[in-house]
Motif scaffolding. Structure first.
Motif, mmCIF file in Angstrom:
data_model
loop_
_atom_site.group_PDB
_atom_site.id
_atom_site.type_symbol
_atom_site.label_atom_id
_atom_site.label_comp_id
_atom_site.label_asym_id
_atom_site.label_seq_id
_atom_site.Cartn_x
_atom_site.Cartn_y
_atom_site.Cartn_z
ATOM 1 N N SER A 185 -14.751 4.188 -1.045
ATOM 2 C CA SER A 185 -15.027 5.580 -1.407
ATOM 3 C C SER A 185 -13.747 6.391 -1.301
ATOM 4 C CB SER A 185 -16.091 6.181 -0.479
ATOM 5 O OG SER A 185 -16.247 7.569 -0.698
ATOM 6 N N THR A 186 -13.668 7.451 -2.126
ATOM 7 C CA THR A 186 -12.555 8.397 -1.999
ATOM 8 C C THR A 186 -13.045 9.722 -1.434
ATOM 9 O OG1 THR A 186 -12.885 9.063 -4.305
ATOM 10 C CG2 THR A 186 -11.182 7.406 -3.865
ATOM 11 N N ARG A 191 -10.947 8.720 2.710
ATOM 12 C CA ARG A 191 -9.986 8.371 1.661
ATOM 13 C C ARG A 191 -8.652 7.882 2.220
ATOM 14 N NH1 ARG A 191 -8.413 13.365 -2.037
ATOM 15 N NH2 ARG A 191 -10.577 12.984 -2.621
ATOM 16 N N ARG A 192 -8.343 8.225 3.473
ATOM 17 C CA ARG A 192 -7.096 7.754 4.083
ATOM 18 C C ARG A 192 -7.312 6.535 4.977
ATOM 19 N NH1 ARG A 192 -6.547 13.198 3.416
ATOM 20 N NH2 ARG A 192 -4.590 13.899 2.477
ATOM 21 N N ASP A 193 -8.518 5.996 4.976
ATOM 22 C CA ASP A 193 -8.809 4.803 5.763
ATOM 23 C C ASP A 193 -7.998 3.626 5.216
ATOM 24 O OD1 ASP A 193 -10.176 2.260 6.468
ATOM 25 O OD2 ASP A 193 -11.582 3.603 7.493
ATOM 26 N N VAL A 194 -7.239 2.962 6.104
ATOM 27 C CA VAL A 194 -6.353 1.876 5.674
ATOM 28 C C VAL A 194 -7.146 0.736 5.042
ATOM 29 C CG1 VAL A 194 -4.724 0.129 6.481
ATOM 30 C CG2 VAL A 194 -4.606 2.455 7.384
ATOM 31 N N ASN A 195 -8.320 0.438 5.594
ATOM 32 C CA ASN A 195 -9.124 -0.654 5.047
ATOM 33 C C ASN A 195 -9.581 -0.354 3.624
ATOM 34 O OD1 ASN A 195 -8.990 -2.281 7.355
ATOM 35 N ND2 ASN A 195 -10.726 -1.218 8.303
ATOM 36 N N VAL A 196 -9.956 0.891 3.370
ATOM 37 C CA VAL A 196 -10.381 1.289 2.021
ATOM 38 C C VAL A 196 -9.210 1.164 1.052
ATOM 39 C CG1 VAL A 196 -11.179 3.208 0.599
ATOM 40 C CG2 VAL A 196 -12.208 2.811 2.840
ATOM 41 N N ILE A 197 -8.059 1.711 1.442
ATOM 42 C CA ILE A 197 -6.880 1.680 0.572
ATOM 43 C C ILE A 197 -6.465 0.250 0.251
ATOM 44 C CG2 ILE A 197 -4.410 2.217 0.482
ATOM 45 C CD1 ILE A 197 -5.017 4.797 2.013
ATOM 46 N N ARG A 198 -6.466 -0.619 1.243
ATOM 47 C CA ARG A 198 -6.006 -1.990 1.008
ATOM 48 C C ARG A 198 -7.029 -2.823 0.250
ATOM 49 N NH1 ARG A 198 -2.293 -2.985 6.479
ATOM 50 N NH2 ARG A 198 -0.957 -1.189 6.006
ATOM 51 N N ASN A 199 -8.316 -2.497 0.391
ATOM 52 C CA ASN A 199 -9.314 -3.169 -0.442
ATOM 53 C C ASN A 199 -9.181 -2.764 -1.903
ATOM 54 O OD1 ASN A 199 -11.624 -4.949 0.768
ATOM 55 N ND2 ASN A 199 -11.086 -3.487 2.384
ATOM 56 N N TYR A 200 -8.836 -1.487 -2.143
ATOM 57 C CA TYR A 200 -8.544 -1.066 -3.514
ATOM 58 C C TYR A 200 -7.364 -1.864 -4.071
ATOM 59 C CZ TYR A 200 -11.582 3.081 -3.729
ATOM 60 O OH TYR A 200 -12.659 3.921 -3.787
ATOM 61 N N GLY A 201 -6.337 -2.045 -3.246
ATOM 62 C CA GLY A 201 -5.166 -2.796 -3.681
ATOM 63 C C GLY A 201 -5.479 -4.255 -3.974
ATOM 64 N N GLN A 202 -6.278 -4.875 -3.115
ATOM 65 C CA GLN A 202 -6.645 -6.278 -3.336
ATOM 66 C C GLN A 202 -7.490 -6.427 -4.592
ATOM 67 O OE1 GLN A 202 -5.418 -8.912 -1.505
ATOM 68 N NE2 GLN A 202 -6.289 -10.022 -3.250
ATOM 69 N N GLU A 226 0.110 8.894 -4.479
ATOM 70 C CA GLU A 226 1.326 8.664 -3.693
ATOM 71 C C GLU A 226 1.002 8.006 -2.352
ATOM 72 O OE1 GLU A 226 3.321 12.363 -3.326
ATOM 73 O OE2 GLU A 226 3.783 12.537 -5.474
ATOM 74 N N GLU A 227 -0.060 8.474 -1.693
ATOM 75 C CA GLU A 227 -0.448 7.899 -0.407
ATOM 76 C C GLU A 227 -0.843 6.428 -0.568
ATOM 77 O OE1 GLU A 227 -3.471 10.126 1.530
ATOM 78 O OE2 GLU A 227 -2.457 12.054 1.248
ATOM 79 N N VAL A 228 -1.642 6.141 -1.593
ATOM 80 C CA VAL A 228 -2.130 4.782 -1.807
ATOM 81 C C VAL A 228 -0.972 3.843 -2.145
ATOM 82 C CG1 VAL A 228 -3.518 3.330 -3.339
ATOM 83 C CG2 VAL A 228 -4.455 5.477 -2.458
ATOM 84 N N VAL A 229 -0.122 4.247 -3.070
ATOM 85 C CA VAL A 229 0.990 3.385 -3.485
ATOM 86 C C VAL A 229 1.948 3.145 -2.313
ATOM 87 C CG1 VAL A 229 3.003 3.223 -5.003
ATOM 88 C CG2 VAL A 229 0.819 4.038 -5.911
ATOM 89 N N SER A 230 2.183 4.174 -1.490
ATOM 90 C CA SER A 230 3.053 4.007 -0.313
ATOM 91 C C SER A 230 2.484 2.947 0.628
ATOM 92 C CB SER A 230 3.207 5.339 0.432
ATOM 93 O OG SER A 230 3.861 6.285 -0.371
ATOM 94 N N ASP A 231 1.174 2.976 0.836
ATOM 95 C CA ASP A 231 0.554 1.974 1.711
ATOM 96 C C ASP A 231 0.627 0.591 1.085
ATOM 97 O OD1 ASP A 231 -2.075 0.365 2.559
ATOM 98 O OD2 ASP A 231 -1.558 1.735 4.189
#
Length: 355
Positions: A185-186, A191-202, A226-231
């Protein structure tokens, strides 16, 4: 009493500019109706409201008489003339809003004076008055019921036409959980949860492995992108994506975005494939077609709701509620889903396309 003579018009514009400068130094928010603004202007400068309506046309004729061809030098003056014309023409449906700073950076003085249109029907009414029959059609006019209310007209006929395809070529997916069962979820809270961001990336890594040609990704805002790409850079996910396809990013700069888009299409044409990071409500989400190899997959990371603390949005929501009985939640959901449809619609641009 009139602005036919050039010196009288220039004098009026000087007084108007000086009046507009005053509230910029106050350091507080001001929200006024056009009637209130014009009344204050007349009291302070003796400028009659009826003269404001002709500022744009008078400036245009003056520049034409002077045979000035490079109008870029007078862009600021043109903006003020347009402001004066609109505020002098419309007594309702607009709001004058002064913000001394951005709420997200309150320690930085950045005054902004805006004349905001709150009523889309003002533009539509001119079309309906001039033409006997008007046909409004689009692939993203959904839900249809809210458009007559927002644009203030009564439709004679409403039709929904299905898409004609040569074969089963659409694969819509709603992914609610990541590979490790993390809820995706965003929403602001997560939206800043590391697990959420990295699951989006995977998810993007997995799709870039199997989807050919071009993939277009839409984020809810530039800041979130920017936040997502940085992570993803820190976690190494970007390297995995780039191992499969070239990567390009939309920015607020028009020239940079045009160059990124051009190179993205080159990568798709050569068979290398590419991923384009974009923003909902940006240039790419509404004005660019990604037909055939340019868009075999579109990923929308979350529902792009607008920033609800914006004073412009708050003013518009209040206006729609008071004048057209449209609830705040109804309009926000309609706007978010319309934007999402614009993004998703980039991938299918003809009956032979697929994605």
């Amino acid at each position: 009493g009139n602005i036919r003579r050039a010196e009288h018009f220039i004098g009026l514009m000087k007084r108007l500019v000086e009046y507009l400068k005053q509230p910029l130094t106050l350091g507080r928010v001001l929200i006024e109706t056009p009637l209130s603004f014009v009344a204050g202007l007349q009291q302070a400068t003796a400028i009659e409201p009826k003269m404001l309506r002709f500022c744009t046309s008078r400036l245009g004729s003056l520049l034409q008489v002077l045979e000035i061809t490079d109008l870029s030098e007078f862009y600021g003056l043109s903006m003020i003339a347009d402001f004066a014309t609109l505020v002098g023409t419309y007594s309702k449906g607009f709001s004058v809003i002064l913000e001394p700073f951005d709420d997200r950076t309150p320690h930085i003085a950045d005054p902004l004076l805006q004349l905001c249109c709150l009523d889309a029907s003002l533009a539509m009414s001119k079309v309906l008055q001039r033409f006997r029959s008007v046909v409004i059609t689009s692939g993203t006019l959904s839900p249809l019921e809210i458009y007559p209310r927002v644009l203030n007209f009564t439709p004679v006929s409403v039709e929904r036409l299905p898409m004609t395809l040569t074969r089963n070529c659409l694969c819509p997916l709603i992914i609610a959980r990541g590979a490790d069962q993390t809820a995706l979820s965003t929403a602001f809270e997560v939206r800043r949860d590391v697990n959420v961001i990295r699951n989006y990336g995977q998810l993007l890594v997995d799709l870039s492995t199997v989807v050919p040609d071009g993939i277009v990704c839409f984020f809810v805002s530039y800041g979130y992108m920017e936040e997502v790409v940085s992570d993803w850079i820190r976690s190494g996910l970007i390297n995995k994506i780039q191992a499969n396809k070239l990567l390009f990013v939309e920015t607020p700069d028009v020239a940079e975005t045009s160059l990124a888009l051009e190179n993205y299409k080159k990568a798709c044409n050569t068979g290398r494939g590419a991923v384009l990071f974009s923003v909902a409500r940006g240039k790419i989400s509404e004005g660019i077609d990604f037909d055939h190899q340019y868009g075999r997959c579109v990923i929308v990371f979350g529902i792009p709701y607008v920033y609800t603390q914006s004073r412009v949005l708050r003013a518009r929501l209040e206006y729609l509620r008071d004048n057209y009985q449209i609830k705040e939640s109804e309009f926000l959901t309609f706007d978010a889903m319309r934007t999402t449809a614009q993004c998703v619609g980039r991938v299918i641009r003809g009956k032979t396309d697929y994605g």
